[in-house]
Design an enzyme around this catalytic site. Structure first.
Site, short mmCIF file in Angstrom:
data_model
loop_
_atom_site.label_atom_id
_atom_site.label_comp_id
_atom_site.label_asym_id
_atom_site.label_seq_id
_atom_site.Cartn_x
_atom_site.Cartn_y
_atom_site.Cartn_z
N GLY A 1 -23.14 2.83 -1.95
CA GLY A 1 -23.10 3.97 -1.05
C GLY A 1 -23.93 5.15 -1.53
N GLY A 2 -24.99 4.88 -2.29
CA GLY A 2 -25.82 5.96 -2.83
C GLY A 2 -25.31 6.48 -4.15
CE1 TYR B 1 -3.30 -2.71 0.04
CE2 TYR B 1 -3.89 -2.10 2.28
CZ TYR B 1 -4.10 -2.87 1.16
OH TYR B 1 -5.11 -3.79 1.15
CB SER C 1 -14.69 -3.89 -2.13
OG SER C 1 -15.33 -3.01 -3.05
#
Length: 335
Positions: free
Chosen positions: A227-228, A53, A219
């Site tokens: 999430g909208g 990462y 995820s």
């Protein structure tokens, strides 16, 4: 905060897992520290990262940010159950492609030894609580992997081993090999699992339950679609990265119809789509807690609300109607 055992272990972890993949990329170091402070204050004690990462800036950068946060003291390290991963190539270039230095990747005993030492240095700690295999290594025998892990456990450099992105039969193969050695084996599996993507129900979740692994879904909002996404696409909300991913998903009319029905259903109940997506995962068998990846402390607040959200039987059935799972295995593909 609610806590649960991590699989069959005696380790207690929070039912939300703080994902750190955005740290060093979308979120700078001070912002990352603020998110971790907020998460710890809220009782989240399970932090997840990986050696690769920070790819956009530098592989390992995210672990360094966690290390600088731990260095501030205040029992930060002592309170956190720290999980990191290895597998990807840590030389320059794409972490998932073959590189000129082949032994700087995957799960050979050589690379396990190298990468645990490198992660410990970046994280500024003397041990990793949960050391995760980021992917299955089809070229390395399990006896070699477990021998390397057993040495690290004996040295006190790691406490538990875990998997990520494994198939159910990989979990079985790994834990049967560990049992033959008298080793504990895998204690958790981190997999793609959400309302949209329920393939894990075919064999990963049953294998995890059978072998006593906790399941840590990544995820949980399916790259923002849960999430909208439809509402946000109209309003122009969300980060540029997440908006781009959602837009690509919504370009499929079948997907857009599903997401629209999902948002309409929750609007009737005055519920937030992202919070419901997390709350749904918390109702699933074997799930320890989903990984949340807040980019700001404000994003963390909505995830925390999901812990207290009760989904009725009727609402769960309505969600299944919109996002049907594969059904039990082997009946899903046989009789």
């Amino acid at each position: 905060m609610k806590y649960t055992q991590l699989g069959r272990t005696g380790l207690k972890v929070s039912r939300l897992v703080l994902g750190t993949m955005n740290f060093g990329g979308q979120t700078d170091e001070p912002g990352s520290h603020a998110i971790m402070d907020t998460a710890l204050d809220a009782g989240i004690n399970f932090f997840d990262t990986a050696n690769i990462y920070g790819v956009d800036e530098r592989k390992g950068r995210t672990e360094e940010i966690l290390g600088s946060w731990f260095a501030q003291g205040g029992d930060r390290r002592d309170k956190v159950v720290l999980a990191t991963k290895l597998y990807g190539n840590m030389t320059q270039g794409n972490a998932w492609q073959e590189e000129p230095w082949p032994n700087h990747q995957r799960l050979s005993a050589l690379n396990i030894r190298r990468e645990v030492e490198a992660s410990l240095k970046r994280l500024g700690t003397d041990h990793i609580d949960v050391y995760q295999f980021h992917h299955i290594d089809r070229a390395t025998p399990w006896d070699e992997i477990w021998q390397a892990i057993d040495v690290l456990i004996q040295q006190g450099k790691i406490l538990y081993a875990a998997s990520s992105n494994f198939a159910g039969w990989h979990i079985a193969q790994a834990n049967e090999a560990a049992a033959r050695r008298g080793s504990l084996g895998l204690v958790s599996e981190q997999c793609l699992y959400n309302l949209f993507e329920r393939t894990a129900e075919m064999d990963v979740l049953p294998a995890a339950e059978a072998y006593g692994l906790g399941v840590v879904p990544w995820s949980p909002l399916h790259q923002g679609l849960l999430g909208g996404a439809v509402r946000k696409s109209r309003e122009g909300g969300g980060s540029r990265t997440h908006a781009g991913r959602s837009a690509r998903g919504l370009a499929d009319p079948v997907v857009r119809d599903q997401v629209q029905r999902y948002e309409d259903l929750l609007a009737e109940h005055e519920l937030d789509p992202g919070e419901v997506a997390l709350a749904w995962l918390l109702t699933r068998p074997a799930v320890t807690g989903p990984i949340i990846g807040p980019r700001t402390p404000a994003h963390l607040d909505g995830a925390l609300r999901a812990l207290d959200l009760h989904l009725s039987v009727d609402l769960l059935a309505a969600l299944d109607a919109i996002f049907p799972g594969p059904g039990p295995s082997p009946e899903a593909f046989a009789w």
